[in-house]
Design an enzyme around this catalytic site. Structure first.
Site, short mmCIF file in Angstrom:
data_model
loop_
_atom_site.label_atom_id
_atom_site.label_comp_id
_atom_site.label_asym_id
_atom_site.label_seq_id
_atom_site.Cartn_x
_atom_site.Cartn_y
_atom_site.Cartn_z
N ASP A 158 30.50 23.75 7.60
CA ASP A 158 29.58 22.73 7.08
C ASP A 158 30.11 21.28 7.05
OD1 ASP A 158 28.58 25.25 6.59
OD2 ASP A 158 27.91 24.82 4.57
N GLU A 382 36.59 33.33 -0.79
CA GLU A 382 35.88 32.73 0.34
C GLU A 382 36.85 31.99 1.28
OE1 GLU A 382 33.00 29.94 -1.08
OE2 GLU A 382 31.92 29.81 0.82
C1 GLC Z 1 28.82 28.25 3.59
C2 GLC Z 1 29.68 28.35 4.84
C3 GLC Z 1 28.94 29.12 5.91
C4 GLC Z 1 28.54 30.48 5.36
C5 GLC Z 1 27.78 30.36 4.04
C6 GLC Z 1 27.58 31.70 3.36
O1 GLC Z 1 27.66 27.51 3.83
O2 GLC Z 1 30.05 27.08 5.29
O3 GLC Z 1 29.75 29.26 7.04
O4 GLC Z 1 27.79 31.17 6.29
O5 GLC Z 1 28.48 29.53 3.15
O6 GLC Z 1 28.80 32.35 3.15
#
Ligand code: GLC
Length: 421
Positions: A158, A382
């Site tokens: 992102d 994460e």
């Molecule tokens: C965030 C991450 C993305 C992922 C999402 C759900 O937006 O940047 O890559 O898919 O979270 O985990």
């Protein structure tokens, strides 16, 4: 070790909403595209049918255009922003209006090869949808050569510095008032800034304003950048989809054509000044001049080279654990801030698949061992600070549990011992 395997399976079960899996409760209460593909791979280690179910629910959200959206809002959840009321895509179930890294075919091949008899009919049902999605990438998003993204969220990385030059051109000053929900779950230091968010929402508002018309978003939207990460994942996914098609007795010449065309576009994302693959603003041709983790996915597509290896080792040796998401030797590096420095277990897994295919099993094993140590020390987070191992973002994360089961948990020595037993 066994204990962590059990924990990882329990996380997949806890995040399982019946056919689809949440990335983690609270922070991400819906189905996300590439998270689901990783979840499927994880499920395949202990429940093959459930793995295919995950891919089915993902692909069932396909738009008429062929696009598979990045979020599927199966059930309303007030704890997430921006929800379906902001996207307004008119789909049922409601979805976002952009896509995400197309790794489903890569995962489908891995899952299929784990049990071909169990998977053949499941794959046969899924295959046409995968082909339609790949055709959408080729026809709609590869018109400039490499794969283009129309929103930073589409990249899956992102707020990485790769997108800064594209985001500079986005005016976020006109977005209406809104309340972010992510900051109720995770400390603001580990999340994107308000300025980023205003611009993210401005791009969504543009898409909504043109009724999610793909062609208009590509030609006139506020953001359009070539993404090395998606380009390499798509290239690998084209190749894997062709392998799957052949296994089903299908004619795969169209897919092979997409792969050839995409491969011939790779020189357009090679930046000589940076000595690496690089993101590019497709509105004016400017390179980002940023070494990002997307560049290292080149190995996945058989596109590694000695200069890239030098860059990989430079960035990796500058931290202690895992490949950093941004270059540690630049001013924008921040080891805790989301995609601006932390190491992400899932990206490490993809890079390692590529390194292994490139004959660099020594580097792949180093990456596995470092990723495993982060998870053993702190659990299934994460992302992690690659300098001092601090766990970041959400916990009990589906994709971290999935790559533990499929890749990170067992060293080659342990696997060999198991095989011999
Ligand atoms: C965030 C991450 C993305 C992922 C999402 C759900 O937006 O940047 O890559 O898919 O979270 O985990």
């Amino acid at each position: 070790m066994t204990n962590l395997d059990d924990q990882a399976r329990a996380i997949l079960r806890q995040n399982d909403m019946g056919g689809y899996t949440l990335p983690t409760h609270g922070l991400y209460p819906y189905q996300w595209n590439w998270d689901s593909a990783f979840a499927a791979w994880g499920f395949a280690t202990f429940d093959n049918a459930r793995a295919w179910d995950e891919l089915d629910t993902l692909m069932a959200s396909q738009w008429e255009s062929g696009m598979i959206p990045h979020i599927i809002f199966h059930q309303p959840d007030p704890g997430y922003f921006p929800g379906p009321d902001v996207w307004q895509t008119g789909q049922s179930p409601a979805t976002s209006g952009i896509s995400q890294p197309p790794i489903a075919a890569i995962m489908a091949r891995l899952i299929f090869e784990m049990d071909e008899d169990a998977g053949r009919e499941r794959l046969r049902a899924l295959y046409p949808r995968l082909v339609d999605w790949h055709r959408w990438w080729h026809e709609v998003r590869c018109t400039h050569g490499p794969a283009a993204i129309v929103h930073p969220w589409e990249s899956g990385r992102d707020n990485c510095p790769d997108w800064d030059i594209g985001m500079d051109g986005v005016d976020g000053s006109g977005v209406g008032p809104y309340e972010r929900r992510d900051l109720g779950h995770v400390h603001a230091d580990m999340r994107p800034t308000k300025e980023d968010y205003d611009r993210y929402i401005a791009i969504v508002e543009f898409g909504r304003g043109v009724g999610w018309n793909d062609a208009k978003i590509v030609s006139d939207g506020p953001f359009l950048m070539a993404d090395p990460g998606i380009t390499f994942m798509l290239l690998r996914a084209h190749d894997d989809l062709a392998v799957l098609g052949r296994a089903l007795g299908e004619d795969v010449s169209e897919i092979e054509g997409w792969a050839t065309t995409l491969r011939s576009a790779l020189p357009l994302i090679w930046n000589d000044a940076l000595n690496a693959f690089d993101a590019r603003n497709l509105r004016n041709g400017a390179f980002a001049n940023i070494l990002g983790s997307g560049a290292f996915l080149a190995y996945l597509a058989g596109a590694g080279n000695p200069q890239l290896e030098t860059q990989l080792l430079r960035a990796w040796d500058a931290v202690n654990y895992g490949v950093p998401s941004a270059d540690p030797e630049t001013a924008s590096f921040n080891p805790r801030k989301y995609w601006r420095g932390p190491t992400w277990p899932v990206v490490n897994a993809l890079i390692a698949i590529g390194l292994n295919a490139d004959g660099r099993s020594d580097l792949a094993e180093r990456l596995r061992a470092e990723t495993a140590e982060l998870i053993r020390t702190h659990g299934f987070y994460e992302y992690f600070d690659p300098v001092d191992t601090t766990p970041c973002g959400g916990k009990n994360f589906t994709w971290t549990a999935a790559i533990w089961l499929t890749w990170a948990s067992h060293s080659p020595q342990e696997n060999a011992a198991k095989g011999a037993a």
